[in-house]
Scaffold this motif. Structure first.
Motif, PDB file in Angstrom:
ATOM      1  N   GLY A 258      14.072  -4.638  -6.548  1.00  0.00           N
ATOM      2  CA  GLY A 258      13.879  -5.091  -5.285  1.00  0.00           C
ATOM      3  C   GLY A 258      14.652  -4.302  -4.068  1.00  0.00           C
ATOM      4  N   GLU A 259      15.770  -3.645  -4.681  1.00  0.00           N
ATOM      5  CA  GLU A 259      16.871  -2.920  -3.970  1.00  0.00           C
ATOM      6  C   GLU A 259      16.317  -1.698  -2.877  1.00  0.00           C
ATOM      7  N   LEU A 260      16.872  -1.903  -1.792  1.00  0.00           N
ATOM      8  CA  LEU A 260      16.395  -0.539  -0.948  1.00  0.00           C
ATOM      9  C   LEU A 260      17.342   0.533  -1.522  1.00  0.00           C
ATOM     10  N   THR A 261      16.776   1.584  -1.474  1.00  0.00           N
ATOM     11  CA  THR A 261      17.340   2.894  -2.131  1.00  0.00           C
ATOM     12  C   THR A 261      17.961   3.741  -1.123  1.00  0.00           C
ATOM     13  N   ASP A 262      17.736   3.467   0.223  1.00  0.00           N
ATOM     14  CA  ASP A 262      18.538   4.438   1.247  1.00  0.00           C
ATOM     15  C   ASP A 262      18.662   3.358   2.489  1.00  0.00           C
ATOM     16  N   TYR A 263      19.282   4.316   3.609  1.00  0.00           N
ATOM     17  CA  TYR A 263      19.732   3.588   4.818  1.00  0.00           C
ATOM     18  C   TYR A 263      20.751   2.557   4.689  1.00  0.00           C
ATOM     19  N   LEU A 264      20.512   1.296   3.954  1.00  0.00           N
ATOM     20  CA  LEU A 264      21.500   0.141   4.270  1.00  0.00           C
ATOM     21  C   LEU A 264      21.760  -0.245   2.880  1.00  0.00           C
ATOM     22  N   LYS A 265      23.237  -0.469   2.725  1.00  0.00           N
ATOM     23  CA  LYS A 265      23.747  -1.096   1.243  1.00  0.00           C
ATOM     24  C   LYS A 265      23.232  -2.468   1.237  1.00  0.00           C
ATOM     25  N   ASP A 266      23.419  -3.133   0.050  1.00  0.00           N
ATOM     26  CA  ASP A 266      23.103  -4.363   0.012  1.00  0.00           C
ATOM     27  C   ASP A 266      22.071  -5.071   0.360  1.00  0.00           C
ATOM     28  N   VAL A 267      20.747  -4.341   0.603  1.00  0.00           N
ATOM     29  CA  VAL A 267      19.511  -4.851   1.178  1.00  0.00           C
ATOM     30  C   VAL A 267      18.633  -4.838   0.015  1.00  0.00           C
ATOM     31  N   LYS A 268      18.139  -6.078  -0.175  1.00  0.00           N
ATOM     32  CA  LYS A 268      17.105  -6.415  -1.444  1.00  0.00           C
ATOM     33  C   LYS A 268      16.089  -7.260  -1.280  1.00  0.00           C
ATOM     34  N   LEU A 269      14.881  -6.940  -1.652  1.00  0.00           N
ATOM     35  CA  LEU A 269      13.727  -7.829  -1.406  1.00  0.00           C
ATOM     36  C   LEU A 269      13.609  -8.720  -2.850  1.00  0.00           C
ATOM     37  N   GLU A 270      13.236  -9.993  -2.655  1.00  0.00           N
ATOM     38  CA  GLU A 270      13.140 -11.078  -3.797  1.00  0.00           C
ATOM     39  C   GLU A 270      12.366 -10.412  -5.026  1.00  0.00           C
ATOM     40  N   THR A 271      12.490 -10.333  -6.041  1.00  0.00           N
ATOM     41  CA  THR A 271      11.532 -10.081  -7.255  1.00  0.00           C
ATOM     42  C   THR A 271      11.230 -11.327  -7.886  1.00  0.00           C
TER      43      THR A 271
ATOM     44  N   PRO B 222       1.065  -1.211  -0.117  1.00  0.00           N
ATOM     45  CA  PRO B 222      -0.112  -0.025  -0.088  1.00  0.00           C
ATOM     46  C   PRO B 222       0.782   1.229  -0.044  1.00  0.00           C
ATOM     47  N   GLY B 223       2.084   1.373  -0.081  1.00  0.00           N
ATOM     48  CA  GLY B 223       3.112   2.287  -0.013  1.00  0.00           C
ATOM     49  C   GLY B 223       2.882   3.212  -1.382  1.00  0.00           C
ATOM     50  N   LYS B 224       3.265   4.490  -1.210  1.00  0.00           N
ATOM     51  CA  LYS B 224       3.247   5.639  -2.031  1.00  0.00           C
ATOM     52  C   LYS B 224       4.371   5.126  -3.219  1.00  0.00           C
ATOM     53  N   LEU B 225       3.780   5.091  -4.567  1.00  0.00           N
ATOM     54  CA  LEU B 225       4.597   4.791  -5.517  1.00  0.00           C
ATOM     55  C   LEU B 225       5.080   6.206  -6.316  1.00  0.00           C
ATOM     56  N   GLU B 226       6.322   6.455  -6.769  1.00  0.00           N
ATOM     57  CA  GLU B 226       6.745   7.573  -7.374  1.00  0.00           C
ATOM     58  C   GLU B 226       7.789   6.917  -8.347  1.00  0.00           C
ATOM     59  N   GLY B 227       7.353   6.718  -9.727  1.00  0.00           N
ATOM     60  CA  GLY B 227       8.212   5.913 -10.548  1.00  0.00           C
ATOM     61  C   GLY B 227       8.483   4.670 -10.143  1.00  0.00           C
ATOM     62  N   ASN B 228       9.524   4.262 -10.015  1.00  0.00           N
ATOM     63  CA  ASN B 228       9.925   2.883  -9.791  1.00  0.00           C
ATOM     64  C   ASN B 228      10.215   2.553  -8.322  1.00  0.00           C
ATOM     65  N   ILE B 229       9.981   3.811  -7.560  1.00  0.00           N
ATOM     66  CA  ILE B 229      10.372   3.569  -6.049  1.00  0.00           C
ATOM     67  C   ILE B 229       8.914   3.604  -5.591  1.00  0.00           C
ATOM     68  N   VAL B 230       8.973   2.307  -4.329  1.00  0.00           N
ATOM     69  CA  VAL B 230       7.746   2.550  -3.302  1.00  0.00           C
ATOM     70  C   VAL B 230       8.145   2.908  -2.087  1.00  0.00           C
ATOM     71  N   GLU B 231       7.409   3.525  -1.318  1.00  0.00           N
ATOM     72  CA  GLU B 231       7.760   4.003  -0.187  1.00  0.00           C
ATOM     73  C   GLU B 231       7.085   3.291   1.114  1.00  0.00           C
ATOM     74  N   CYS B 232       7.697   2.537   1.872  1.00  0.00           N
ATOM     75  CA  CYS B 232       7.115   1.703   2.749  1.00  0.00           C
ATOM     76  C   CYS B 232       6.259   2.443   4.038  1.00  0.00           C
ATOM     77  N   PRO B 233       4.949   2.236   4.001  1.00  0.00           N
ATOM     78  CA  PRO B 233       3.899   3.357   4.771  1.00  0.00           C
ATOM     79  C   PRO B 233       4.293   3.263   6.278  1.00  0.00           C
ATOM     80  N   LEU B 234       5.172   2.469   6.822  1.00  0.00           N
ATOM     81  CA  LEU B 234       5.443   2.364   8.249  1.00  0.00           C
ATOM     82  C   LEU B 234       6.443   3.331   8.566  1.00  0.00           C
ATOM     83  N   HIS B 235       7.540   3.315   7.888  1.00  0.00           N
ATOM     84  CA  HIS B 235       8.765   4.211   8.129  1.00  0.00           C
ATOM     85  C   HIS B 235       9.722   4.688   7.200  1.00  0.00           C
ATOM     86  N   PHE B 236       8.940   4.876   5.960  1.00  0.00           N
ATOM     87  CA  PHE B 236       9.258   5.445   4.854  1.00  0.00           C
ATOM     88  C   PHE B 236      10.841   4.889   4.097  1.00  0.00           C
TER      89      PHE B 236
END
Length: 100
Positions: A73-86, A51-65
Protein backbone atom coordinates in the motif's frame (compact mmCIF):
# COMPACT_ATOMS: atom_id res chain seq x y z
CA UNK A 1 -11.94 -8.26 11.11
CA UNK A 2 -14.08 -10.76 9.25
CA UNK A 3 -13.59 -12.72 6.04
CA UNK A 4 -16.20 -11.73 3.46
CA UNK A 5 -16.72 -12.79 -0.13
CA UNK A 6 -16.05 -9.82 -2.39
CA UNK A 7 -16.25 -11.41 -5.86
CA UNK A 8 -16.57 -14.60 -7.83
CA UNK A 9 -13.44 -16.28 -9.10
CA UNK A 10 -12.50 -14.80 -12.46
CA UNK A 11 -14.02 -11.40 -11.62
CA UNK A 12 -10.57 -9.79 -11.77
CA UNK A 13 -8.55 -10.59 -14.90
CA UNK A 14 -4.88 -11.53 -14.56
CA UNK A 15 -2.65 -8.44 -14.56
CA UNK A 16 -5.58 -6.12 -13.79
CA UNK A 17 -7.37 -4.47 -10.91
CA UNK A 18 -11.03 -3.93 -10.13
CA UNK A 19 -12.86 -1.79 -7.55
CA UNK A 20 -15.47 -3.20 -5.18
CA UNK A 21 -17.61 -1.71 -2.39
CA UNK A 22 -17.73 -3.66 0.84
CA UNK A 23 -18.85 -2.49 4.28
CA UNK A 24 -18.89 1.13 3.12
CA UNK A 25 -15.31 0.99 1.80
CA UNK A 26 -14.09 1.11 -1.75
CA UNK A 27 -11.44 -1.57 -2.14
CA UNK A 28 -9.21 -2.42 -5.11
CA UNK A 29 -8.46 -6.07 -5.80
CA UNK A 30 -5.45 -6.76 -8.02
CA UNK A 31 -4.73 -10.09 -9.73
CA UNK A 32 -0.95 -9.96 -10.08
CA UNK A 33 0.91 -13.10 -8.97
CA UNK A 34 -1.98 -13.83 -6.63
CA UNK A 35 -4.66 -11.51 -5.31
CA UNK A 36 -3.91 -8.30 -3.39
CA UNK A 37 -6.39 -5.93 -1.73
CA UNK A 38 -6.02 -2.30 -0.69
CA UNK A 39 -8.04 0.88 -0.33
CA UNK A 40 -9.00 2.05 -3.80
CA UNK A 41 -8.79 5.82 -3.45
CA UNK A 42 -5.52 7.59 -4.23
CA UNK A 43 -4.59 10.03 -1.45
CA UNK A 44 -3.88 12.75 -4.01
CA UNK A 45 -7.41 13.49 -5.24
CA UNK A 46 -9.44 10.41 -4.28
CA UNK A 47 -9.31 8.87 -7.76
CA UNK A 48 -9.82 5.13 -8.16
CA UNK A 49 -6.51 3.31 -8.58
CA UNK A 50 -8.07 -0.05 -9.53
CA UNK A 51 -8.03 0.69 -13.30
CA UNK A 52 -4.41 1.89 -13.13
CA UNK A 53 -1.56 0.41 -15.13
CA UNK A 54 0.20 -2.47 -13.33
CA UNK A 55 3.92 -3.08 -13.67
CA UNK A 56 5.06 -5.82 -11.33
CA UNK A 57 3.86 -4.91 -7.84
CA UNK A 58 3.33 -1.22 -8.69
CA UNK A 59 0.03 0.32 -9.80
CA UNK A 60 -0.05 3.77 -11.37
CA UNK A 61 -2.99 6.01 -10.50
CA UNK A 62 -4.65 6.83 -13.84
CA UNK A 63 -5.42 10.45 -12.83
CA UNK A 64 -2.04 11.92 -11.93
CA UNK A 65 0.39 9.01 -12.15
CA UNK A 66 1.14 8.42 -8.46
CA UNK A 67 2.54 4.92 -7.83
CA UNK A 68 1.58 2.46 -5.09
CA UNK A 69 2.90 -0.95 -4.14
CA UNK A 70 -0.10 -3.32 -4.30
CA UNK A 71 1.39 -5.61 -1.61
CA UNK A 72 2.21 -2.95 0.99
CA UNK A 73 0.00 0.00 0.00
CA UNK A 74 3.02 2.31 0.14
CA UNK A 75 3.30 5.33 -2.14
CA UNK A 76 6.60 4.92 -3.99
CA UNK A 77 7.08 8.52 -5.06
CA UNK A 78 6.34 12.14 -4.14
CA UNK A 79 5.72 11.86 -0.36
CA UNK A 80 7.29 9.72 2.34
CA UNK A 81 5.24 7.73 4.85
CA UNK A 82 2.06 7.73 2.74
CA UNK A 83 0.33 4.39 2.66
CA UNK A 84 -3.06 2.98 1.70
CA UNK A 85 -4.60 0.32 3.93
CA UNK A 86 -4.04 -3.24 2.70
CA UNK A 87 -6.17 -6.27 3.51
CA UNK A 88 -5.57 -10.02 3.54
CA UNK A 89 -7.21 -11.64 0.53
CA UNK A 90 -7.74 -15.29 -0.43
CA UNK A 91 -8.93 -17.13 -3.50
CA UNK A 92 -11.25 -19.93 -2.39
CA UNK A 93 -13.20 -22.50 -4.35
CA UNK A 94 -16.33 -20.32 -4.39
CA UNK A 95 -14.75 -16.89 -4.85
CA UNK A 96 -12.38 -14.17 -3.68
CA UNK A 97 -12.51 -13.29 0.02
CA UNK A 98 -11.16 -10.28 1.90
CA UNK A 99 -10.53 -9.91 5.62
CA UNK A 100 -12.05 -6.52 6.36
Amino acid sequence: MTWKKIADKGAVAAGKGKAFKIDGKQVAIFNQDGYHAMDDLCVHQDGSIAPGKLEGNIVECPLHFWHYNIKTGELTDYLKDVKLETYPVEARDDGIYIDI
